[in-house]
Design an enzyme around this catalytic site. Structure first.
Site, PDB file in Angstrom:
ATOM      1  N   LYS A 153       0.831  -1.202   0.000  1.00 17.16           N
ATOM      2  CA  LYS A 153       0.000   0.000   0.000  1.00 17.16           C
ATOM      3  C   LYS A 153       0.868   1.256   0.000  1.00 17.16           C
ATOM      4  CE  LYS A 153      -2.017   2.763   3.467  1.00 17.16           C
ATOM      5  NZ  LYS A 153      -2.748   3.146   4.616  1.00 17.16           N
ATOM      6  N   ASN A 154       1.922   1.256   0.824  1.00 11.52           N
ATOM      7  CA  ASN A 154       2.723   2.477   0.989  1.00 11.52           C
ATOM      8  C   ASN A 154       3.640   2.761  -0.198  1.00 11.52           C
ATOM      9  OD1 ASN A 154       1.503   3.002   3.408  1.00 11.52           O
ATOM     10  ND2 ASN A 154       3.140   2.152   4.670  1.00 11.52           N
ATOM     11  N   CYS A 170      -5.575   8.192   9.475  1.00 16.46           N
ATOM     12  CA  CYS A 170      -5.547   7.633  10.836  1.00 16.46           C
ATOM     13  C   CYS A 170      -5.428   8.750  11.870  1.00 16.46           C
ATOM     14  CB  CYS A 170      -4.336   6.717  11.025  1.00 16.46           C
ATOM     15  SG  CYS A 170      -4.423   5.150  10.179  1.00 16.46           S
ATOM     16  N   ARG A 177       0.486  14.933  12.129  1.00 15.13           N
ATOM     17  CA  ARG A 177       1.199  14.605  10.893  1.00 15.13           C
ATOM     18  C   ARG A 177       1.143  15.838  10.015  1.00 15.13           C
ATOM     19  NH1 ARG A 177       0.720   8.904   9.039  1.00 15.13           N
ATOM     20  NH2 ARG A 177       0.075   7.661  10.791  1.00 15.13           N
ATOM     21  N   LYS A 205      13.846  16.973   9.338  1.00 15.50           N
ATOM     22  CA  LYS A 205      13.275  15.782   9.961  1.00 15.50           C
ATOM     23  C   LYS A 205      13.093  14.742   8.857  1.00 15.50           C
ATOM     24  CE  LYS A 205       9.224  14.565  12.669  1.00 15.50           C
ATOM     25  NZ  LYS A 205       7.824  14.691  12.349  1.00 15.50           N
ATOM     26  N   VAL A 206      13.367  13.487   9.167  1.00 17.61           N
ATOM     27  CA  VAL A 206      13.176  12.441   8.160  1.00 17.61           C
ATOM     28  C   VAL A 206      11.680  12.236   7.952  1.00 17.61           C
ATOM     29  CG1 VAL A 206      13.529  10.010   7.602  1.00 17.61           C
ATOM     30  CG2 VAL A 206      15.326  11.279   8.773  1.00 17.61           C
ATOM     31  N   VAL A 216       8.939  10.341   5.225  1.00 18.90           N
ATOM     32  CA  VAL A 216       8.656   9.560   4.018  1.00 18.90           C
ATOM     33  C   VAL A 216       7.773  10.375   3.077  1.00 18.90           C
ATOM     34  CG1 VAL A 216       7.503   7.501   3.120  1.00 18.90           C
ATOM     35  CG2 VAL A 216       8.883   7.341   5.190  1.00 18.90           C
TER      36      VAL A 216
END
Length: 420
Positions: free
Chosen positions: A22-23, A115, A120, A160-161, A163
């Site tokens: 999915k990701n 979620c 986030r 900041k890391v 994705v």
């Protein structure tokens, strides 16, 4: 709302075929907006978030159809706004912004949902696009991006890391003028997969999978055929299912090299594990797992998306295990539900101390987010009596037919429709 009814305890054993990630599938579908010719994407899982994304691409004017593979033709995209009614259920929609502004000079996306785990922020996405020369305003609940002409390559250092932001910057930079370098980039396998997809279409990306990604901008991207990487989190979830039930499993169509941290902890828990190029076998030989201690961290560290499943493992293991969550806040919402099933644990800020018990008892529990819901379903498989898991729409967002796959391993699980 559907729920799962699970009758336990069962020892799970057998084979499972892992679906596409999915990701990786989500950022790849959004990145297809950059292509001026049709693309075919294979091994896309059947999930609610994927359906939402396909619908969203269709609303933007792309032609999208699914017949085994997903086909996206974005040559006639003529709408540059991702509306709230689709975005509200899925925070991944922010990934439409980079491709839209890179290819069409404009894009707007409603601020996202998804979620309910912690903050986030989309700030890092915005920061990255601004570095590439986009003008961004936030108004009326929308992030609006514009650029005169093309985006310009830039040297971007992420404080900041992330994705999500790495995907946004990398995708947008493929069509920028000049070279972009992303420092402190996320290293997840799904980033590598998205980069490989874009390169298939004619992008020039190197260094994906390291903390420094270089993108040489090109004038246009063409079409192509690409196969999505297998889902490492689904793989890990089924490996834990076998481990907590003292069973055995073979996961097929997977990628062991994306799961080093998880496999190391399963071995530490006493699992007998073998791997091939595209399969993993796990056998507990009927033994109870041993508790493990770890901290979640960005790839190649222990994935936060496996934390809830390992919480369950620790809660039925021999001994005491300590898990520290460093990625997201509010990510222990499954623990109070497991305590209702007889687990023993204390939560101290971002740490959970798990005291293994010999058995759990069935109870009525509620899913709060995607991975938490998976741990509750697995708990139901090994608990004595009947467990019902409410709000399983969370699980449908991230697992492709989980009940069918568990049933094939011997689980006694059924989906109960709300009206029954």
């Amino acid at each position: 709302m559907d729920k799962f009814r699970v009758q336990g305890p069962t020892r799970l054993a057998g084979e499972v075929t892992i679906s596409g990630a999915k990701n990786a599938a989500l950022p790849i579908l959004f990145a297809a907006l950059l292509a001026e010719e049709p693309v075919e994407i294979q091994n896309v899982p059947k999930l609610r978030d994927i359906d939402t994304t396909m619908k969203l691409l269709g609303q933007l004017g792309a032609r999208v159809e699914r017949n085994g593979s997903v086909h996206v033709d974005a040559s006639d995209v003529n709408v540059f706004c991702a509306p709230y009614d689709l975005v509200k259920t899925m925070r991944a929609s922010i990934w439409a912004l980079g491709p839209l502004v890179a290819r069409f000079g404009q894009g707007q996306v409603s601020l996202p949902g998804g979620c309910a785990i912690g903050a986030r922020p989309v700030d890092l996405h915005i920061y990255g696009l601004e570095q590439l020369g986009a003008q961004i305003v936030l108004e009326e609940g929308y992030v609006k991006a514009t650029v005169d002409g093309r985006l310009k390559g830039a040297h971007i250092v992420m404080d900041k890391v992330s994705v999500g932001a790495t995907v946004t910057i990398m995708s947008a930079a493929t069509l920028a003028e000049g070279t972009t370098i992303i420092e402190n980039a996320a290293r997840e396998p799904e980033i590598v997969d998205t980069a490989n997809f874009l390169n298939t279409l004619g992008a020039k990306i190197s260094g994906a999978g390291s903390d420094k990604i270089t993108i040489e901008g090109v004038a246009r991207l063409g079409g192509g055929v690409y196969r999505v990487v297998p889902d490492r989190i689904e793989t890990g979830t089924f490996l834990v299912a076998a481990a907590v039930s003292r069973g055995q499993i073979i996961c097929r169509n997977t990628r062991p090299d994306t799961l080093d941290a998880v496999l190391a902890k399963l071995r530490e828990a006493g699992a007998d594990i073998e791997v091939g190029e595209d399969w993993i076998s796990l056998d507990m030989h009927g033994k109870r797992p041993k508790a493990v201690t770890f901290r979640t961290s960005p790839h190649p560290g222990f994935p936060t998306d496996m934390q809830a499943q390992f919480s369950l493992l620790n809660l039925v293991a021999e001994g005491t295990g300590v898990i520290t969550e460093t990625i997201f806040e509010n990510r222990f919402m499954h623990v109070p539900e497991l305590i209702r099933m007889g687990a023993q644990a204390e939560i101290e800020s971002n740490t959970v101390i798990c005291h293994g018990v010999d058995k759990l008892s069935g109870a009525q529990v509620m899913a709060t987010d995607l991975r938490a819901s998976a741990s509750l379903v697995l708990a139901g498989c090994i608990a004595e009596g009947v467990t019902t898991v409410d709000r399983i729409y969370h699980i449908d967002r991230g697992y492709d037919r989980i009940e069918d796959k568990l049933r094939a391993l011997g689980a006694n699980i059924e989906r109960v429709k709300e009206h029954e």
